[in-house]
Design an enzyme around this catalytic site. Structure first.
Site, PDB file in Angstrom:
ATOM      1  N   ARG A   1       0.832  -1.217   0.000  1.00 38.04           N
ATOM      2  CA  ARG A   1       0.000   0.000   0.000  1.00 38.04           C
ATOM      3  C   ARG A   1       0.861   1.260   0.000  1.00 38.04           C
ATOM      4  O   ARG A   1       0.460   2.285  -0.552  1.00 38.04           O
ATOM      5  CB  ARG A   1      -0.944  -0.015   1.211  1.00 38.04           C
ATOM      6  CG  ARG A   1      -2.094  -0.984   1.026  1.00 38.04           C
ATOM      7  CD  ARG A   1      -3.040  -0.991   2.191  1.00 38.04           C
ATOM      8  NE  ARG A   1      -4.260  -1.728   1.880  1.00 38.04           N
ATOM      9  CZ  ARG A   1      -5.237  -1.956   2.722  1.00 38.04           C
ATOM     10  NH1 ARG A   1      -5.156  -1.500   3.963  1.00 38.04           N
ATOM     11  NH2 ARG A   1      -6.309  -2.629   2.366  1.00 38.04           N
TER      12      ARG A   1
ATOM     13  N   GLY B   1      -7.849  -7.365  -0.205  1.00 38.66           N
ATOM     14  CA  GLY B   1      -8.114  -8.113   1.016  1.00 38.66           C
ATOM     15  C   GLY B   1      -7.423  -9.463   1.067  1.00 38.66           C
ATOM     16  O   GLY B   1      -6.243  -9.601   0.742  1.00 38.66           O
TER      17      GLY B   1
ATOM     18  N   GLY C   1     -12.735  -4.100   0.978  1.00 37.53           N
ATOM     19  CA  GLY C   1     -14.101  -3.613   1.158  1.00 37.53           C
ATOM     20  C   GLY C   1     -14.527  -2.652   0.069  1.00 37.53           C
ATOM     21  O   GLY C   1     -15.656  -2.708  -0.432  1.00 37.53           O
TER      22      GLY C   1
END
Length: 402
Positions: free
Chosen positions: A37, A354, A377
């Site tokens: 990330r 995820g 999500g």
């Protein structure tokens, strides 16, 4: 609707507030175990450095419940960012307190300030306008590059956008890429288009399944979700996880797939055990032979072969959710084999963040995928056809970008 982007902004030499998603996993010693990330945000940060901006970065980590907690400090993130950028990154001691405010005020062109975890402020998750106003006062431009939280109406994601007009806010490169691969993929996929949907519960994926069905040519169901579908077809599934209140929904989805001509695949065999333990005995059984007191914890070899055959002619593959409890080695084989089969495909391969992204990394086939989402999500809500708050806030009337 047209999405405002960072390239639409005249931000050279200006102060820019970039909302990133640095919610990375840490080990017991506070070391980052997966920095994907952080790496995903580098393109946007470097673009701003190239334009001699003064850069204020904001992110959350974990769920500190609105108060300072050393465990959730962004210190490890600042250290890793500095190493990746080969550029000084200063970490503020607070979020909008005296230290952050002073450092933001004095920030010069080419300098980078990282605010402390925005969720240390209770107003962040409440989409508090006063907190958002304090964030906005730090900079002249706002850029959202945090796809992983764009489904949340939070102060640094949604409320802050109300303090910038359309010429002073936009989407970063990562956010644009996520929208391109999910939103536009679902509109114009290269066919045949297959969706692989796994995970534990139908309830968490029901809207996505309903939205995907009219768009795909093939649908594969895996994970514990499959037991709800097999029970809906009248088969006994032992003590496997089943959502009895969704049996009718499962029947409706299968009927709808038939009506639409979508090829619908369920696992035909399973790895079962009397309990979920590393040392538990296992059996390999067909869907018709699950013992009464046993639990299905992975798909079997016949299922992976069936799914591999189904993958054969696909030009687009969207995968969200593992095939079994892959965190435990003896129940990971089905997910791992399918990951390798997907990797071998020449299709456009989109991984829905995820657990699926974690699985792909464990197997070591990251580089074989076309795109791996940074938000589980958020990607699921895009698959459900929803317009996410963080994205809606950056849209204006006009023709959609191609």
């Amino acid at each position: 609707m047209k999405l405002l982007t960072i390239k639409d902004l005249e931000l050279a030499g200006k102060k820019v507030f970039i909302r990133c998603d640095f919610n990375v996993p840490l080990d017991e010693y506070g070391n980052i175990t997966d920095d994907r990330r952080i790496r995903a945000a580098l393109q946007t940060i470097r673009y701003c450095l190239d334009h001699e901006c003064a850069i204020i970065l904001a992110s959350h980590m974990g769920r500190p419940k609105g108060e300072f907690n050393e465990k959730y400090s962004l210190k490890p993130v600042a250290k890793r960012l500095q190493a990746l950028l080969h550029h000084d990154v200063v970490l503020a001691k607070d979020v909008v307190g005296p230290d952050a405010t002073a450092k933001a005020r004095d920030l010069k062109e080419g300098e980078i300030l990282l605010l402390e975890n925005v969720r240390f402020e209770p107003g962040e998750t409440k989409n508090d306008m006063e907190l958002a106003k304090r964030f906005a006062s730090m900079a002249e431009y706002y850029v959202n590059d945090a796809f992983g939280v764009s489904h949340r109406a939070h102060a640094s994601v949604e409320a802050i956008t109300h303090f910038f007009d359309s010429r002073h806010k936009g989407a970063g490169f990562l956010l644009q890429k996520e929208i391109k691969y999910f939103h536009k993929l679902l509109k114009k996929p290269t066919r045949p288009f297959m969706a692989i949907v796994g995970g534990s519960k139908v309830s968490g994926k029901l809207e996505a399944l309903v939205n995907l069905l009219p768009k795909v040519d093939k649908m594969v169901i895996g994970g514990a979700m499959a037991f709800t579908f097999w029970k809906a077809r009248g088969y006994e599934v032992g003590k496997s996880l089943v959502e009895d209140d969704l049996l009718e929904d499962a029947r409706h989805i299968m009927d709808e797939a038939k009506r639409l001509g979508v090829k619908f695949y369920l696992p035909v065999d399973f790895v079962v055990a009397p309990e979920f333990k590393e040392d538990a005995p296992v059996k390999y059984v067909t869907f018709q032979e699950i013992p009464e007191e046993w639990i299905g914890l992975d798909i079997g070899l016949s299922s992976t072969r069936l799914f591999r055959e189904a993958l054969g002619d696909c030009q687009t593959i969207l995968w969200n959710g593992p095939m079994g409890v892959y965190e435990m080695d003896k129940f990971a084989r089905g997910s791992f084999k399918l990951a390798n089969y997907v990797a071998e495909s020449y299709a456009t391969k989109i991984i829905g963040g995820g657990d699926t992204a974690d699985l792909i990394q464990r197997v070591g086939v990251d580089d074989e995928m076309t795109f791996i989402s940074t938000g589980g999500g958020a990607s699921l809500e895009l698959m459900e056809g929803k317009n996410l708050p963080g994205i809606a806030a950056l849209q204006v009337e006009g023709s959609e970008d191609e």
